[in-house]
Design a protein around this motif. Structure first.
Motif, PDB file in Angstrom:
ATOM      1  N   SER A 155      30.297  58.477  96.660  1.00  0.00           N
ATOM      2  CA  SER A 155      31.251  58.700  95.591  1.00  0.00           C
ATOM      3  C   SER A 155      30.578  58.608  94.220  1.00  0.00           C
ATOM      4  O   SER A 155      29.681  57.789  94.003  1.00  0.00           O
ATOM      5  CB  SER A 155      32.371  57.669  95.676  1.00  0.00           C
ATOM      6  N   ARG A 156      31.029  59.444  93.302  1.00  0.00           N
ATOM      7  CA  ARG A 156      30.542  59.349  91.925  1.00  0.00           C
ATOM      8  C   ARG A 156      31.183  58.170  91.182  1.00  0.00           C
ATOM      9  O   ARG A 156      30.803  57.882  90.068  1.00  0.00           O
ATOM     10  CB  ARG A 156      30.818  60.653  91.184  1.00  0.00           C
ATOM     11  N   ALA A 192      40.025  70.458  96.733  1.00  0.00           N
ATOM     12  CA  ALA A 192      40.025  69.044  96.346  1.00  0.00           C
ATOM     13  C   ALA A 192      40.225  68.154  97.570  1.00  0.00           C
ATOM     14  O   ALA A 192      39.618  67.073  97.670  1.00  0.00           O
ATOM     15  CB  ALA A 192      41.116  68.790  95.313  1.00  0.00           C
ATOM     16  N   ARG A 243      32.367  67.130  91.313  1.00  0.00           N
ATOM     17  CA  ARG A 243      33.135  66.236  90.449  1.00  0.00           C
ATOM     18  C   ARG A 243      33.336  64.876  91.102  1.00  0.00           C
ATOM     19  O   ARG A 243      33.345  63.845  90.422  1.00  0.00           O
ATOM     20  CB  ARG A 243      34.488  66.875  90.141  1.00  0.00           C
ATOM     21  N   ARG A 244      33.491  64.855  92.417  1.00  0.00           N
ATOM     22  CA  ARG A 244      33.846  63.635  93.122  1.00  0.00           C
ATOM     23  C   ARG A 244      32.668  62.971  93.829  1.00  0.00           C
ATOM     24  O   ARG A 244      32.677  61.750  94.035  1.00  0.00           O
ATOM     25  CB  ARG A 244      34.935  63.937  94.164  1.00  0.00           C
ATOM     26  N   LEU A 245      31.647  63.764  94.241  1.00  0.00           N
ATOM     27  CA  LEU A 245      30.647  63.249  95.171  1.00  0.00           C
ATOM     28  C   LEU A 245      29.221  63.593  94.747  1.00  0.00           C
ATOM     29  O   LEU A 245      28.973  64.632  94.134  1.00  0.00           O
ATOM     30  CB  LEU A 245      30.880  63.848  96.566  1.00  0.00           C
ATOM     31  N   GLN A 301      34.972  70.936  92.670  1.00  0.00           N
ATOM     32  CA  GLN A 301      35.697  69.754  93.135  1.00  0.00           C
ATOM     33  C   GLN A 301      34.770  68.800  93.882  1.00  0.00           C
ATOM     34  O   GLN A 301      34.912  67.577  93.776  1.00  0.00           O
ATOM     35  CB  GLN A 301      36.863  70.181  94.043  1.00  0.00           C
ATOM     36  N   THR A 302      33.807  69.342  94.627  1.00  0.00           N
ATOM     37  CA  THR A 302      32.878  68.475  95.357  1.00  0.00           C
ATOM     38  C   THR A 302      31.941  67.748  94.402  1.00  0.00           C
ATOM     39  O   THR A 302      31.764  66.518  94.487  1.00  0.00           O
ATOM     40  CB  THR A 302      32.066  69.303  96.367  1.00  0.00           C
ATOM     41  N   ALA A 311      36.907  67.524  99.293  1.00  0.00           N
ATOM     42  CA  ALA A 311      36.076  66.504  98.649  1.00  0.00           C
ATOM     43  C   ALA A 311      36.666  65.110  98.836  1.00  0.00           C
ATOM     44  O   ALA A 311      35.929  64.132  99.028  1.00  0.00           O
ATOM     45  CB  ALA A 311      35.928  66.826  97.167  1.00  0.00           C
ATOM     46  N   ASP A 312      37.992  64.983  98.779  1.00  0.00           N
ATOM     47  CA  ASP A 312      38.630  63.673  98.919  1.00  0.00           C
ATOM     48  C   ASP A 312      38.505  63.120 100.336  1.00  0.00           C
ATOM     49  O   ASP A 312      38.421  61.903 100.532  1.00  0.00           O
ATOM     50  CB  ASP A 312      40.108  63.764  98.542  1.00  0.00           C
TER      51      ASP A 312
END
Length: 433
Positions: A431-432, A113, A398-400, A395-396, A116-117
């Protein structure tokens, strides 16, 4: 043993032609010559699943050569015995088995996570160094727990030593020649070992041994007692680097696939929405719920096995797929072509994660899967690698959103010398929301 005959030889096969385009020649050899073919006299390629599995499982006929990357250090007390190294390997396996990895899923989720953050958005990023740093933190953490932060810089320098050692050179020196690259490797190996030595001694003093892989290695055997200190230390540089080096190559192909297939990425993102908001709360049950994500990871590993070619040497005269293989011959095991065999997979060159899922459109059982090898020398870190890659993917996505940089230049180049990798891969993240 049967009739003595040699596998067919590719008409223009040679090491010079092989080195120009290994993947293309591997495909040609499989297509034109069959399941086993001859590259040069005494050098054979196992191109189909059956011969590949036979070579990897028949370790007495086709033993794996000791890794030249991190050989035992020379000491006045002598190197660990073969029996001690075998015991060290068995104890490492206990620390890396699926049950042990399942207990650390939350830690892996936190690390992935963070990747991705912290990945910069709105700009082109060379992705493999960033992935490598993340997976090194995660992998070394699973091996050494609270001692990992102090050991991580030494692990990074071990990786650098490996990279220097395997760079192409016009000269092939005997292994006993102390080239600058080998001297650099030895210095980094000694530095890692000496940083790890006080950790081993502290844990062996009265107190907890730890629930990580190192802790498993330090637990005394009911039959043999504790492993000698040097047997513990000498067997750890290789597995430490392998924990993040090979998965980094695989992660590059996975992230590239997410960039090229937005529909698959969206499906992963939807599935990843079920993960806990706090990654530390992730459990093996959450991981088990990522069915499509795991299928996508498996499909990428099928198409782009990071260890696409494995080398074995025949210990004695034997047979393989009906052909005679003389003692001393080299056999190259090629998961890349075995995974692209239509007898194993329908539409073998097509990216289709659904083939790994249960359903009416999926096969009852996927074909041979050799991305982690098989047999006595199968990858001992396969459970950890799959966990890291699945959670990194989830995680990637989900976020990007990922995309390849615009413009005529390719986003990467394919390298095959020490593994199949998208070298220099550049991706752009947004970013999503």
């Amino acid at each position: 043993m049967g009739r003595s005959n040699e596998p067919p030889r590719l008409p223009d096969g040679s090491f010079a032609a092989w080195s120009r385009d290994r993947l293309a020649m591997a495909r040609r050899g499989a297509d034109e010559c069959g399941d086993v073919w001859q590259l040069e006299p005494g050098v054979y390629v196992a191109a189909a699943a059956g011969p590949c599995e036979a070579v990897l499982r028949r370790a007495q006929d086709f033993p794996k050569a000791p890794s030249p990357l991190f050989p035992p250090l020379r000491r006045s007390s002598g190197a660990p015995t073969a029996e001690e190294r075998a015991r060290a390997h068995a104890s490492r396996m206990r620390g890396l088995r699926a049950q042990a990895v399942a207990a650390r899923v939350g830690e892996v989720a936190c690390g992935t996570a963070r990747f991705a953050d912290q990945l910069p958005t709105g700009q082109d990023v060379e992705i493999l160094p960033v992935v490598r740093h993340t997976l090194a933190e995660v992998g070394v953490g699973c091996l050494f727990s609270a001692d990992a932060p102090a050991l991580l810089p030494y692990a990074a320098r071990l990786f650098l030593a490996r990279e220097v050692l395997v760079r192409p050179s016009r000269w092939v020196w005997p292994r006993w020649v102390p080239t600058p690259a080998r001297r650099f490797r030895t210095r980094q190996q000694i530095a890692f070992t000496e940083a790890l030595r006080p950790v081993v001694r502290r844990r062996r003093s009265p107190g907890p041994l730890g629930d990580d892989m190192l802790g498993q290695m330090l637990r005394p055997s009911p039959r043999y007692g504790p492993l000698p200190e040097e047997a513990v230390l000498d067997t750890l540089p290789g597995i430490t680097v392998a924990t993040f080096e090979t998965p980094t190559r695989a992660a590059g192909w996975i992230l590239l696939q997410l960039a090229r297939d937005p529909q698959a990425a969206d499906r992963v993102a939807t599935e990843a929405a079920s993960l806990p908001v706090d990654p530390a709360d992730t459990t093996s049950a959450h991981l088990g719920g990522l069915a499509y994500t795991q299928a996508l990871v498996s499909e990428v590993l099928r198409l782009y096995p990071p260890s696409w070619l494995l080398t074995r040497r025949a210990a004695r005269r034997t047979e393989l797929a009906g052909y005679t293989i003389d003692a001393g011959s080299t056999v190259l095991v090629c998961p890349y072509t075995a995974h692209r065999d239509a007898r194993e997979y329908a539409e073998p060159d097509r990216f289709r994660p659904e083939r790994w899922l249960d359903g009416p459109a999926s096969p009852a059982e996927p074909g041979a899967f050799l991305s982690f090898g098989t047999g006595p020398h199968g990858c001992e870190g396969s459970a950890l690698a799959m966990t890291m890659l699945t959670l990194l993917t989830a995680q990637t996505a989900r976020r990007l959103h990922l995309s390849e940089p615009p413009g005529p230049d390719p986003s990467h180049r394919v390298t095959t010398l020490e593994g199949l990798a998208p070298a220099g891969l550049r991706l752009r993240a947004t970013s999503r929301g």
